[in-house]
Design a protein around this motif. Structure first.
Motif, PDB file in Angstrom:
ATOM      1  N   LYS A  66     109.131  44.011  75.828  1.00 17.87           N
ATOM      2  CA  LYS A  66     110.394  44.741  75.663  1.00 17.87           C
ATOM      3  C   LYS A  66     110.359  45.768  74.531  1.00 17.87           C
ATOM      4  CE  LYS A  66     112.281  40.807  73.250  1.00 17.87           C
ATOM      5  NZ  LYS A  66     113.021  39.608  73.490  1.00 17.87           N
ATOM      6  N   GLY A  67     109.514  45.580  73.565  1.00 20.37           N
ATOM      7  CA  GLY A  67     109.464  46.512  72.439  1.00 20.37           C
ATOM      8  C   GLY A  67     108.438  47.620  72.575  1.00 20.37           C
ATOM      9  N   ILE A  68     107.671  47.640  73.670  1.00 16.68           N
ATOM     10  CA  ILE A  68     106.620  48.640  73.852  1.00 16.68           C
ATOM     11  C   ILE A  68     107.069  49.642  74.927  1.00 16.68           C
ATOM     12  CG2 ILE A  68     104.202  49.026  74.429  1.00 16.68           C
ATOM     13  CD1 ILE A  68     103.686  46.103  73.606  1.00 16.68           C
ATOM     14  N   PRO A  69     107.345  50.878  74.529  1.00 23.83           N
ATOM     15  CA  PRO A  69     107.812  51.881  75.492  1.00 23.83           C
ATOM     16  C   PRO A  69     106.767  52.139  76.589  1.00 23.83           C
ATOM     17  CG  PRO A  69     108.090  52.674  73.252  1.00 23.83           C
ATOM     18  CD  PRO A  69     107.291  51.411  73.173  1.00 23.83           C
ATOM     19  N   GLY A  70     107.212  52.207  77.831  1.00 26.95           N
ATOM     20  CA  GLY A  70     106.342  52.544  78.954  1.00 26.95           C
ATOM     21  C   GLY A  70     105.623  51.373  79.591  1.00 26.95           C
ATOM     22  N   MET A  71     105.580  50.247  78.922  1.00 27.25           N
ATOM     23  CA  MET A  71     104.818  49.113  79.444  1.00 27.25           C
ATOM     24  C   MET A  71     105.463  48.518  80.687  1.00 27.25           C
ATOM     25  SD  MET A  71     102.024  48.110  78.573  1.00 27.25           S
ATOM     26  CE  MET A  71     100.869  46.802  78.614  1.00 27.25           C
ATOM     27  N   LEU A  72     106.773  48.442  80.720  1.00 27.18           N
ATOM     28  CA  LEU A  72     107.453  47.905  81.906  1.00 27.18           C
ATOM     29  C   LEU A  72     107.255  48.821  83.101  1.00 27.18           C
ATOM     30  CD1 LEU A  72     110.724  46.549  80.328  1.00 27.18           C
ATOM     31  CD2 LEU A  72     108.674  45.307  80.997  1.00 27.18           C
ATOM     32  N   GLY A  73     107.290  50.120  82.890  1.00 26.39           N
ATOM     33  CA  GLY A  73     107.040  51.077  83.970  1.00 26.39           C
ATOM     34  C   GLY A  73     105.623  50.950  84.495  1.00 26.39           C
ATOM     35  N   LEU A  74     104.676  50.736  83.592  1.00 31.02           N
ATOM     36  CA  LEU A  74     103.283  50.540  83.989  1.00 31.02           C
ATOM     37  C   LEU A  74     103.140  49.264  84.815  1.00 31.02           C
ATOM     38  CD1 LEU A  74     100.424  51.668  83.692  1.00 31.02           C
ATOM     39  CD2 LEU A  74     100.193  50.310  81.621  1.00 31.02           C
ATOM     40  N   PHE A  75     103.840  48.217  84.425  1.00 28.41           N
ATOM     41  CA  PHE A  75     103.810  46.958  85.173  1.00 28.41           C
ATOM     42  C   PHE A  75     104.370  47.149  86.576  1.00 28.41           C
ATOM     43  CE2 PHE A  75     106.045  43.060  86.499  1.00 28.41           C
ATOM     44  CZ  PHE A  75     104.948  42.207  86.597  1.00 28.41           C
ATOM     45  N   VAL A  76     105.513  47.816  86.695  1.00 26.67           N
ATOM     46  CA  VAL A  76     106.126  48.047  87.998  1.00 26.67           C
ATOM     47  C   VAL A  76     105.234  48.938  88.861  1.00 26.67           C
ATOM     48  CG1 VAL A  76     108.102  49.119  89.170  1.00 26.67           C
ATOM     49  CG2 VAL A  76     108.468  47.639  87.202  1.00 26.67           C
ATOM     50  N   ALA A  77     104.635  49.967  88.269  1.00 28.22           N
ATOM     51  CA  ALA A  77     103.741  50.846  89.023  1.00 28.22           C
ATOM     52  C   ALA A  77     102.517  50.086  89.535  1.00 28.22           C
ATOM     53  CB  ALA A  77     103.304  52.020  88.136  1.00 28.22           C
ATOM     54  N   ALA A  78     101.948  49.233  88.696  1.00 26.90           N
ATOM     55  CA  ALA A  78     100.791  48.445  89.116  1.00 26.90           C
ATOM     56  C   ALA A  78     101.175  47.466  90.220  1.00 26.90           C
ATOM     57  CB  ALA A  78     100.206  47.695  87.922  1.00 26.90           C
ATOM     58  N   CYS A 118     103.685  47.760  92.431  1.00 21.91           N
ATOM     59  CA  CYS A 118     103.932  48.510  93.670  1.00 21.91           C
ATOM     60  C   CYS A 118     102.624  49.010  94.274  1.00 21.91           C
ATOM     61  CB  CYS A 118     104.870  49.685  93.404  1.00 21.91           C
ATOM     62  SG  CYS A 118     106.550  49.177  93.042  1.00 21.91           S
ATOM     63  N   SER A 119     101.732  49.494  93.442  1.00 26.49           N
ATOM     64  CA  SER A 119     100.445  49.989  93.924  1.00 26.49           C
ATOM     65  C   SER A 119      99.644  48.882  94.593  1.00 26.49           C
ATOM     66  CB  SER A 119      99.659  50.577  92.753  1.00 26.49           C
ATOM     67  OG  SER A 119      98.375  50.962  93.160  1.00 26.49           O
ATOM     68  N   ALA A 120      99.603  47.719  93.985  1.00 21.56           N
ATOM     69  CA  ALA A 120      98.865  46.595  94.563  1.00 21.56           C
ATOM     70  C   ALA A 120      99.485  46.150  95.881  1.00 21.56           C
ATOM     71  CB  ALA A 120      98.826  45.436  93.574  1.00 21.56           C
ATOM     72  N   SER A 121     100.801  46.118  95.933  1.00 18.78           N
ATOM     73  CA  SER A 121     101.488  45.709  97.164  1.00 18.78           C
ATOM     74  C   SER A 121     101.220  46.698  98.296  1.00 18.78           C
ATOM     75  CB  SER A 121     102.989  45.611  96.936  1.00 18.78           C
ATOM     76  OG  SER A 121     103.266  44.651  95.962  1.00 18.78           O
ATOM     77  N   LEU A 122     101.369  47.980  98.015  1.00 18.95           N
ATOM     78  CA  LEU A 122     101.145  48.994  99.039  1.00 18.95           C
ATOM     79  C   LEU A 122      99.695  49.020  99.503  1.00 18.95           C
ATOM     80  CD1 LEU A 122     103.362  51.899  97.710  1.00 18.95           C
ATOM     81  CD2 LEU A 122     103.785  50.431  99.675  1.00 18.95           C
ATOM     82  N   SER A 123      98.773  48.825  98.590  1.00 21.28           N
ATOM     83  CA  SER A 123      97.360  48.793  98.955  1.00 21.28           C
ATOM     84  C   SER A 123      97.050  47.628  99.880  1.00 21.28           C
ATOM     85  CB  SER A 123      96.513  48.693  97.681  1.00 21.28           C
ATOM     86  OG  SER A 123      95.166  48.474  98.007  1.00 21.28           O
TER      87      SER A 123
END
Length: 131
Positions: free
Chosen positions: A65-77, A79-84
């Motif tokens: 929660k205190g690291i900017p961008g990390m949650l977005g990176l988690f969601v992107a990873a 979604c990418s894994a699911s779509l793949s």
């Protein structure tokens, strides 16, 4: 696979990879349990989450929660894994449909025709999956 020996080889190579994946999943569950046990907190019992399947995303939000961008990176990873996974599954389904069903009913087929049929079937499967 064209031969039984080739299929056995793939199975023996894929088996350890699947076990590694299962082991990592179990370890993630143990880490989540240990983390919340150490904090003396049960997110499900306290009503912070409503489904046990929400524990890993909740843990990720809690830890990063205190690291900017990390949650977005988690969601992107995620979604990418699911779509793949979905894409490769649908592609293999269309190739298997061609090899096991359609190939025997279409005499005098060329490689171009086989590729075209597999690609059209793949796109139809993906469109039906999207709807």
């Amino acid at each position: 696979m064209k031969t039984l020996k080739g299929a056995q080889k793939v199975t023996f190579l894929a088996g350890p990879i699947y076990w590694l994946s299962f082991t990592l999943s179990i370890l993630i569950g143990i880490v989540a349990y240990s983390y919340y046990d150490h904090l003396g907190c049960d997110p499900l019992a306290s009503g912070q989450i409503t489904n046990p399947n929400q524990i890993i995303p909740f843990l990720t939000v809690d830890i990063f929660k205190g690291i900017p961008g990390m949650l977005g990176l988690f969601v992107a990873a995620l979604c990418s894994a699911s779509l793949s996974t979905i894409s490769s599954g649908l592609s293999s389904l269309s190739a298997t449909t061609w090899e096991d069903i359609l190939k025997h009913h279409l005499p005098n087929h060329s490689d171009f025709k086989a590729t075209l049929v597999a690609k059209v079937a793949d796109q139809c499967l993906k469109l039906s999956r999207a709807n």
